[in-house]
Write an enzyme that holds these catalytic residues in place. Structure first.
Site, PDB file in Angstrom:
ATOM      1  N   CYS A 115       9.140 -12.747   2.502  1.00  8.40           N
ATOM      2  CA  CYS A 115       8.087 -12.321   3.117  1.00  8.40           C
ATOM      3  C   CYS A 115       6.953 -11.752   2.148  1.00  8.40           C
ATOM      4  CB  CYS A 115       8.017 -10.967   4.111  1.00  8.40           C
ATOM      5  SG  CYS A 115       9.297 -11.472   5.450  1.00  8.40           S
ATOM      6  N   HIS A 173       2.230  -6.071   5.030  1.00  7.91           N
ATOM      7  CA  HIS A 173       3.094  -6.965   5.881  1.00  7.91           C
ATOM      8  C   HIS A 173       3.689  -6.317   6.922  1.00  7.91           C
ATOM      9  CE1 HIS A 173       6.265  -9.787   6.698  1.00  7.91           C
ATOM     10  NE2 HIS A 173       7.288  -8.947   6.196  1.00  7.91           N
ATOM     11  N   ASN A 210       7.020 -10.659  13.008  1.00  7.17           N
ATOM     12  CA  ASN A 210       7.277 -10.819  11.478  1.00  7.17           C
ATOM     13  C   ASN A 210       7.079 -12.340  11.066  1.00  7.17           C
ATOM     14  OD1 ASN A 210       7.828 -10.908   8.997  1.00  7.17           O
ATOM     15  ND2 ASN A 210       9.473  -9.578   9.021  1.00  7.17           N
TER      16      ASN A 210
HETATM   17  O1  UT7 Z   1      10.139  -8.898   6.179  1.00  9.87           O
HETATM   18  C1  UT7 Z   1      11.539  -8.074   6.146  1.00  9.87           C
HETATM   19  C2  UT7 Z   1      12.521  -8.143   7.385  1.00  9.87           C
HETATM   20  N1  UT7 Z   1      13.077  -7.233   7.561  1.00  9.87           N
HETATM   21  C3  UT7 Z   1      12.600  -5.944   8.016  1.00  9.87           C
HETATM   22  O2  UT7 Z   1      11.627  -5.675   7.758  1.00  9.87           O
HETATM   23  C4  UT7 Z   1      13.586  -5.287   8.961  1.00  9.87           C
HETATM   24  C5  UT7 Z   1      13.324  -3.793   8.727  1.00  9.87           C
HETATM   25  N2  UT7 Z   1      13.985  -3.025   9.654  1.00  9.87           N
HETATM   26  C6  UT7 Z   1      13.493  -2.655  11.097  1.00  9.87           C
HETATM   27  O3  UT7 Z   1      12.683  -3.106  11.187  1.00  9.87           O
HETATM   28  C7  UT7 Z   1      14.608  -1.959  11.713  1.00  9.87           C
HETATM   29  O4  UT7 Z   1      15.830  -1.472  11.054  1.00  9.87           O
HETATM   30  C8  UT7 Z   1      15.216  -2.843  12.981  1.00  9.87           C
HETATM   31  C9  UT7 Z   1      13.977  -2.946  13.943  1.00  9.87           C
HETATM   32  C10 UT7 Z   1      15.647  -3.923  12.626  1.00  9.87           C
HETATM   33  C11 UT7 Z   1      16.163  -1.951  13.791  1.00  9.87           C
HETATM   34  O5  UT7 Z   1      15.601  -0.554  14.214  1.00  9.87           O
HETATM   35  P1  UT7 Z   1      16.393   0.771  13.847  1.00  9.87           P
HETATM   36  O6  UT7 Z   1      15.652   1.868  14.513  1.00  9.87           O
HETATM   37  O7  UT7 Z   1      16.662   0.776  12.469  1.00  9.87           O
HETATM   38  O8  UT7 Z   1      17.525   0.752  14.827  1.00  9.87           O
HETATM   39  P2  UT7 Z   1      19.287   0.551  14.234  1.00  9.87           P
HETATM   40  O9  UT7 Z   1      19.474  -0.669  13.603  1.00  9.87           O
HETATM   41  O10 UT7 Z   1      19.393   1.881  13.687  1.00  9.87           O
HETATM   42  O11 UT7 Z   1      20.030   0.375  15.963  1.00  9.87           O
HETATM   43  C12 UT7 Z   1      19.668   1.396  16.650  1.00  9.87           C
HETATM   44  C13 UT7 Z   1      20.474   0.776  18.048  1.00  9.87           C
HETATM   45  C14 UT7 Z   1      21.833   0.240  17.883  1.00  9.87           C
HETATM   46  O12 UT7 Z   1      22.491   0.663  18.937  1.00  9.87           O
HETATM   47  P3  UT7 Z   1      23.717   1.859  18.497  1.00  9.87           P
HETATM   48  O13 UT7 Z   1      24.574   1.328  17.615  1.00  9.87           O
HETATM   49  O14 UT7 Z   1      23.109   3.090  18.350  1.00  9.87           O
HETATM   50  O15 UT7 Z   1      24.415   1.851  20.159  1.00  9.87           O
HETATM   51  C15 UT7 Z   1      21.553  -1.148  17.969  1.00  9.87           C
HETATM   52  O16 UT7 Z   1      22.648  -2.055  18.249  1.00  9.87           O
HETATM   53  O17 UT7 Z   1      19.547  -0.084  18.578  1.00  9.87           O
HETATM   54  C16 UT7 Z   1      20.366  -1.195  19.124  1.00  9.87           C
HETATM   55  N3  UT7 Z   1      19.521  -2.286  19.065  1.00  9.87           N
HETATM   56  C17 UT7 Z   1      19.006  -2.878  19.941  1.00  9.87           C
HETATM   57  N4  UT7 Z   1      18.781  -2.420  21.288  1.00  9.87           N
HETATM   58  C18 UT7 Z   1      18.036  -3.309  22.068  1.00  9.87           C
HETATM   59  C19 UT7 Z   1      19.328  -3.395  17.967  1.00  9.87           C
HETATM   60  N5  UT7 Z   1      18.394  -4.104  18.199  1.00  9.87           N
HETATM   61  C20 UT7 Z   1      18.191  -4.135  19.490  1.00  9.87           C
HETATM   62  C21 UT7 Z   1      17.393  -4.739  20.557  1.00  9.87           C
HETATM   63  N6  UT7 Z   1      17.346  -4.139  21.854  1.00  9.87           N
HETATM   64  N7  UT7 Z   1      16.881  -5.663  20.017  1.00  9.87           N
END
Ligand code: UT7
Length: 329
Positions: free
Chosen positions: A116, A256, A286
């Site tokens: 990215c 970004h 993104n």
């Molecule tokens: O250009 C570079 C590309 N990558 C990035 O920029 C990624 C950067 N990271 C992020 O944007 C965030 O970490 C995410 C959006 C990917 C995830 O958000 P988070 O607040 O860090 O959530 P998490 O991964 O800690 O997950 C929290 C919960 C999990 O459930 P449990 O384990 O607490 O029960 C996930 O399974 O949210 C759940 N979850 C979802 N729930 C509903 C993860 N994705 C989803 C979803 N819908 N799409």
């Protein structure tokens, strides 16, 4: 007067796929909700290519707009850089396909892969050539078509990404205008945080790799989140210092567009006001290398950026890579 040492962006263009995919559409594909996606990422919808739309095709449309606005013929381009990790094919480069589409037959054309951060890497490379005076006009495209590399069964990633292209024409400008500073960084030790396991030379496509869904993006979201906030803040401060400025001199930050919460944290740590950050993540998600040039093109078109505004551009991505630049618009 135009000086060889001053380098700037003289025009912009963009191209987005026609199909909109909303959060409600995704609710029918994976176990997710509009509420979760909106509150955790800020994304409301993204654009996804149809079978007629390609990486080189969108890059060509964005390039034609940027060239026309710069008042340049394709034959006047000396260098064509396509920043992408999703070229049409493994070979040849997307840049050579764009060159052929444009008939930019005097340009050397190559792809640049920096996840990215590709657009900011391209900006930095173009700056070196233009400053050295070896080239006159550079066409830089940031384009990514991530939808074919997204596992539509993985809710952790499929809600985040989209497709798009943004292009800029860079050339020498009046002293004091244009790029004030730019810096790019990489840390290959963090390669495993965001990658596609198969499809490259170490693991070519086979029945097994397809069955194991190894051609899709794998990502450690929370680790990248922390990395992103820190590097966005640090690299923005570094480029400001390089040109003798501080955050108090900045008019706008163009970050970004990966996650609205990452942007908000960075903004707060930089001490900027919410109205100083440009955001379009709710409409595109993104779009990787296209993120910043599309944001810039929209801001210019809508008149949000005025001549003389001081802009900071900052990004991070697969590699991991990161980078920032300061522009006097
Ligand atoms: O250009 C570079 C590309 N990558 C990035 O920029 C990624 C950067 N990271 C992020 O944007 C965030 O970490 C995410 C959006 C990917 C995830 O958000 P988070 O607040 O860090 O959530 P998490 O991964 O800690 O997950 C929290 C919960 C999990 O459930 P449990 O384990 O607490 O029960 C996930 O399974 O949210 C759940 N979850 C979802 N729930 C509903 C993860 N994705 C989803 C979803 N819908 N799409």
């Amino acid at each position: 007067m135009v000086s060889r040492s001053a380098v700037g962006i003289v025009s912009t263009g963009r191209a987005l796929p026609v199909s909109h995919v909303s959060n409600q559409d995704l609710e029918t594909v994976v176990e997710t909700s509009d509420q979760w996606i909106t509150s955790r990422t800020g994304i409301k919808e993204r654009r996804i290519v149809n079978s007629d739309e390609t990486c080189s095709g969108l890059a060509t449309i964005a390039s034609k707009i940027a060239l026309e606005r710069a008042g340049l013929r394709p034959a006047e381009i000396d260098l064509l850089i396509v920043a992408t990790v999703t070229p049409d094919r493994q070979m040849p480069s997307a840049a050579c396909l764009v060159q052929a589409n444009l008939q930019a037959y005097n340009a050397a054309a190559f792809d640049l892969a920096a996840g990215c951060t590709g657009f900011l890497f391209g900006l930095n490379v173009a700056e070196q050539y233009l400053k050295a005076g070896t080239l006159k006009n550079v066409l830089l495209v940031g384009v990514d078509i991530l939808s074919p590399f997204v596992n539509w069964q993985d809710r952790n990633t499929c809600v985040l990404f989209g497709d798009g292209a943004g292009a800029v024409v860079m050339t020498n400008v009046e002293p004091g205008r244009g790029l004030q500073a730019s810096k790019i960084f990489s840390d290959g030790h963090k390669a495993g945080l965001l990658y596609v396991p198969s499809g490259g030379s170490s693991s070519p496509a086979s029945l097994r790799t397809v069955r194991e869904r190894r051609h899709y993006i794998r990502m450690n979201g929370p680790e990248i989140f922390k990395f992103a906030v820190n590097t966005m803040v640090d690299s923005t401060l570094q480029v400001l210092e390089m040109c003798g400025k501080t955050t108090a001199d900045l008019d706008y930050l163009l970050p970004h567009q990966a996650n609205r919460r990452i942007i908000n944290f960075a903004l707060k740590r930089l001490g900027l006001k919410p109205e100083q950050v440009l955001v379009n993540i709710h409409r595109y998600g993104n779009i990787s290398s296209a993120s910043i040039p599309v944001l810039l093109d929209e801001a210019v078109e809508q008149g949000n950026i005025k001549e003389g505004d001081l802009l900071a551009l900052v990004s991070f991505g697969a590699g991991l890579t990161w980078g920032a630049a300061v522009l006097n618009w």
